[in-house]
Structures are given as structure tokens and as C-alpha cells.
Design an enzyme around this catalytic site. Structure first.
Site, PDB file in Angstrom:
ATOM      1  N   LYS A 176       0.864  -1.188   0.000  1.00 40.26           N
ATOM      2  CA  LYS A 176       0.000   0.000   0.000  1.00 40.26           C
ATOM      3  C   LYS A 176       0.896   1.233   0.000  1.00 40.26           C
ATOM      4  CE  LYS A 176      -3.550   2.425   2.601  1.00 40.26           C
ATOM      5  NZ  LYS A 176      -4.537   2.343   3.675  1.00 40.26           N
ATOM      6  N   LYS A 229      -2.085  -1.462  -3.906  1.00 38.30           N
ATOM      7  CA  LYS A 229      -3.000  -0.325  -3.817  1.00 38.30           C
ATOM      8  C   LYS A 229      -2.225   0.975  -3.864  1.00 38.30           C
ATOM      9  CE  LYS A 229      -6.105   1.752  -0.541  1.00 38.30           C
ATOM     10  NZ  LYS A 229      -6.460   1.846   0.840  1.00 38.30           N
TER      11      LYS A 229
HETATM   12  C1  PBG Z   1      -7.353   3.562   5.675  1.00 37.71           C
HETATM   13  C2  PBG Z   1      -7.672   3.315   4.262  1.00 37.71           C
HETATM   14  C3  PBG Z   1      -7.476   4.192   3.191  1.00 37.71           C
HETATM   15  C4  PBG Z   1      -8.006   3.573   2.072  1.00 37.71           C
HETATM   16  C5  PBG Z   1      -8.479   2.327   2.467  1.00 37.71           C
HETATM   17  N1  PBG Z   1      -8.256   2.176   3.823  1.00 37.71           N
HETATM   18  C6  PBG Z   1      -6.925   5.551   3.147  1.00 37.71           C
HETATM   19  C7  PBG Z   1      -5.611   5.871   3.737  1.00 37.71           C
HETATM   20  O1  PBG Z   1      -4.724   5.024   3.918  1.00 37.71           O
HETATM   21  O2  PBG Z   1      -5.474   7.044   4.047  1.00 37.71           O
HETATM   22  C8  PBG Z   1      -8.075   4.165   0.691  1.00 37.71           C
HETATM   23  C9  PBG Z   1      -9.209   3.730  -0.143  1.00 37.71           C
HETATM   24  C10 PBG Z   1      -9.510   4.639  -1.277  1.00 37.71           C
HETATM   25  O3  PBG Z   1      -8.867   5.691  -1.473  1.00 37.71           O
HETATM   26  O4  PBG Z   1     -10.448   4.294  -2.036  1.00 37.71           O
HETATM   27  N2  PBG Z   1      -6.283   2.841   6.191  1.00 37.71           N
HETATM   28 ZN    ZN Z   2      -5.819   3.698   8.227  1.00 42.74          ZN
END
Ligand code: PBG
Ligand code: ZN
Length: 303
Positions: A176, A229
Site C-alpha cells: 500500500k 494499492k
Molecule cells: C485507511 C484506508 C485508506 C483507504 C483504504 N483504507 C486511506 C488511507 O490510507 O489514508 C483508501 C481507499 C480509497 O482511497 O479508495 N487505512
Molecule cells: Zn488507516
């Protein structure tokens, strides 16, 4: 007949945002067509999602109140837990996935416990594991940790096994990235960090070899499905992951990817339907077995 790549809603997961109240269906300004849904409305959407043949539903929670340890994430009557129970009761054949993180529930908006302005990795693990366990107890078929703390997969596996949930798989957000493309999500979930950023635990967009290391570690800790992601800016990482590892690879077409298509389409700058199909086909062609996308329901209903 000769097409190499096909889109199958059964291999997609539809993310939704569940909030308090009754009869609430509030459109998210930066994600037109997506909503904050109260539990009753989330049940309606879950029914539609199942009927349309989408494989799964991912639940994000918007709690009524937040605190510095994110209690709402692991409360027995937390918003996601309540939604899971209600959907479980009313909808049969849909894989229910709980997003495991603290940032939607902490008043500082970070994904873990904070001390002296720092996100503490190890001190966050037990709270994340408790979150996963409480979601399994509420009926989640699978849990998906999105926090990116090191060691959380094994912590969650151990906690789930100890609670009797040996059969509940973990889909880890393994690679991520610290991405600008989460902007609309943070609007939707009210989870933007109050200070600092997530670069100490999310990945540097410049690194692909490191992604392989992150994925390998998560698999070694017991991840059953590993995720990359965002999706479209990281198709090379999806491809490398598919070639290097055996478990299913998931890719998340995130809020910013969705918002870009919606904004351009609204301006008449690109053909919406073609852009949706092309973007999802590209993610699949790159090697994603499973796609998380805000288009899952619409696509399944229109196919
Ligand atoms: C939180 C989380 C995020 C997303 C999924 N879980 C955002 C972040 O890490 O700030 C992003 C999902 C999206 O942008 O569609 N941990
Ligand atoms: Zn988070």
C-alpha cells in the site's frame, strides 16, 4: 472469442461506507455516485450487490465519535460490527470483508496509536488484532488490514485463531503506497491525519522491489490474499506480484482513480463507460485476480 482478459464481477469487491442513523444515503461530494449509508441502507445495497453477482462487499465505518485509541474500531457495537450483523442476517451469498484500521476511529486520523507525534507500530498491533476479531465475531467472512503496520498479519492471525476463527482468511493490504489518490476516501471517511502523514508506514511510490519484500513478509505471516494499492498507477507492481507469488493478488482501484474518471466524464472530457471498462480491464490484464472497485455494483448490474 480471442479476447485474453475478461471482467467478472464475481472476482470483484464493492467498498461501501457505513454511518450512523436511519434511512441515511448521503452522497460523497468527491465521489459522486457513492454514499455514506446507514445500516438499513447498507443492507439494501448488500442485497443488490449479491443479486448482481458481485463477489464481495468491503465495509468501511464512519463512527459517531472518535478518540485517541480508536475504540470504535473494536467496539462490539461499532458501526462496522452492527452493519456486519445486519447484512449477515439478511443477505446470504456475499463475501463480507471488514476493513481493519484505526484511522476512521481515531481523533488524530492516524492508522495506529500516536505518542509524541509518532505513530507507534508495535503498540498498535493488539488494537488492530482486536478489531479483526470483533469483526469476525460480528460475521465478517474475511478481514482486510489496511494500516500497514509491520507484524499485524501475524498478530491478527494469532488473535483470530485464539478466538476460534481459524477459517477466516486475511486479505492484507501488503503493498500500500503513500498515495495522493486516497484524497476522496479521506473526505468520505473523515480520516485525513490531523498532523503529519502516513509515509512512515505506507510505501514510497518510487519503490517496486520493496513492494515484493512487503508482500513476501505478509505471506510469511499468514496472509491468504495480498493486495496492491492503488491500482492503475502501480500496474507494474501488480504484474511483478502476480509472477512472483502464488496467493491471489488483489488490486484496489482507489477513490482518486474513481474521482478522476467521474470528474473528467462530467466535464465531457472522456467517455465514462469506456474509461471504466478500460481501466478495470487493464488492472486485470496486469495480473490482478481480485479487484476492489467502487464500480463493482454498477458494472455487475449493467453486464
Ligand atoms: C485507511 C484506508 C485508506 C483507504 C483504504 N483504507 C486511506 C488511507 O490510507 O489514508 C483508501 C481507499 C480509497 O482511497 O479508495 N487505512
Ligand atoms: Zn488507516
Amino acid at each position: 472469442m480471442a479476447q485474453e482478459t475478461r471482467l467478472d464481477p464475481a472476482a470483484m469487491i464493492y467498498p461501501i461506507f457505513v454511518c450512523a442513523g436511519d434511512g441515511v444515503r448521503r452522497e460523497i461530494p468527491s465521489m459522486p455516485g457513492q454514499y455514506n449509508l446507514s445500516v438499513d441502507r447498507a443492507v439494501d445495497v448488500a442485497r443488490r450487490t449479491e443479486k448482481a453477482g458481485v463477489g464481495g462487499l468491503m465495509l468501511f465505518g464512519i463512527p459517531e465519535s472518535k478518540d485517541d485509541v480508536g475504540s470504535g474500531a473494536y467496539a462490539e457495537d461499532g458501526i462496522v460490527q452492527r452493519a456486519l450483523r445486519a447484512i449477515r442476517e439478511n443477505v446470504g451469498d456475499l463475501v463480507l470483508v471488514g476493513d481493519v484500521c484505526l484511522c476512521e476511529y481515531t481523533d488524530h486520523g492516524h492508522c495506529g496509536v500516536v505518542r509524541d507525534g509518532e505513530v507507534l507500530n508495535d503498540a498498535s498491533l493488539d488494537l488492530l488484532a482486536r478489531t479483526a476479531l470483533s469483526q469476525a465475531q460480528a460475521g465478517a467472512d474475511m478481514v482486510a488490514p489496511s494500516d500497514m503496520m509491520d507484524g499485524r498479519v501475524i498478530a491478527i492471525r494469532t488473535k483470530l485463531d485464539g478466538g476460534g476463527f481459524t477459517e477466516v482468511p486475511i486479505m492484507s493490504y501488503a503493498a500500500k503506497y503513500a498515495s495522493a489518490f486516497y484524497g476522496p476516501f479521506r473526505d468520505a471517511a473523515g480520516s485525513a491525519p490531523a498532523f503529519g502523514d502516513r509515509k512512515t508506514h505506507q510505501m514510497d511510490p518510487a519503490n517496486a522491489r520493496e513492494a515484493m519484500r512487503e508482500i513476501r513478509l505478509d505471506i510469511e505471516e499468514g496472509a491468504d490474499i495480498v493486495m496492491v494499492k492503488p491500482a492503475m498507477p502501480y500496474l507494474d507492481v501488480v504484474r511483478r506480484a502476480r509472477e512472483a507469488f502464488t496467493p491471489p493478488i488483489a488490486a484496489f482501484q482507489v477513490s482518486g482513480e474513481y474521482a478522476m474518471i467521474e470528474a473528467a466524464a462530467r466535464n465531457g472530457w472522456l467517455e465514462r463507460d469506456r474509461a471504466i471498462i478500460e481501466s478495470l480491464t487493464a488492472i486485470r490484464r496486469a495480473g490482478a485476480d481480485i479487484i476492489l472497485t467502487y464500480y463493482a455494483l454498477e458494472l455487475a448490474e449493467s453486464l
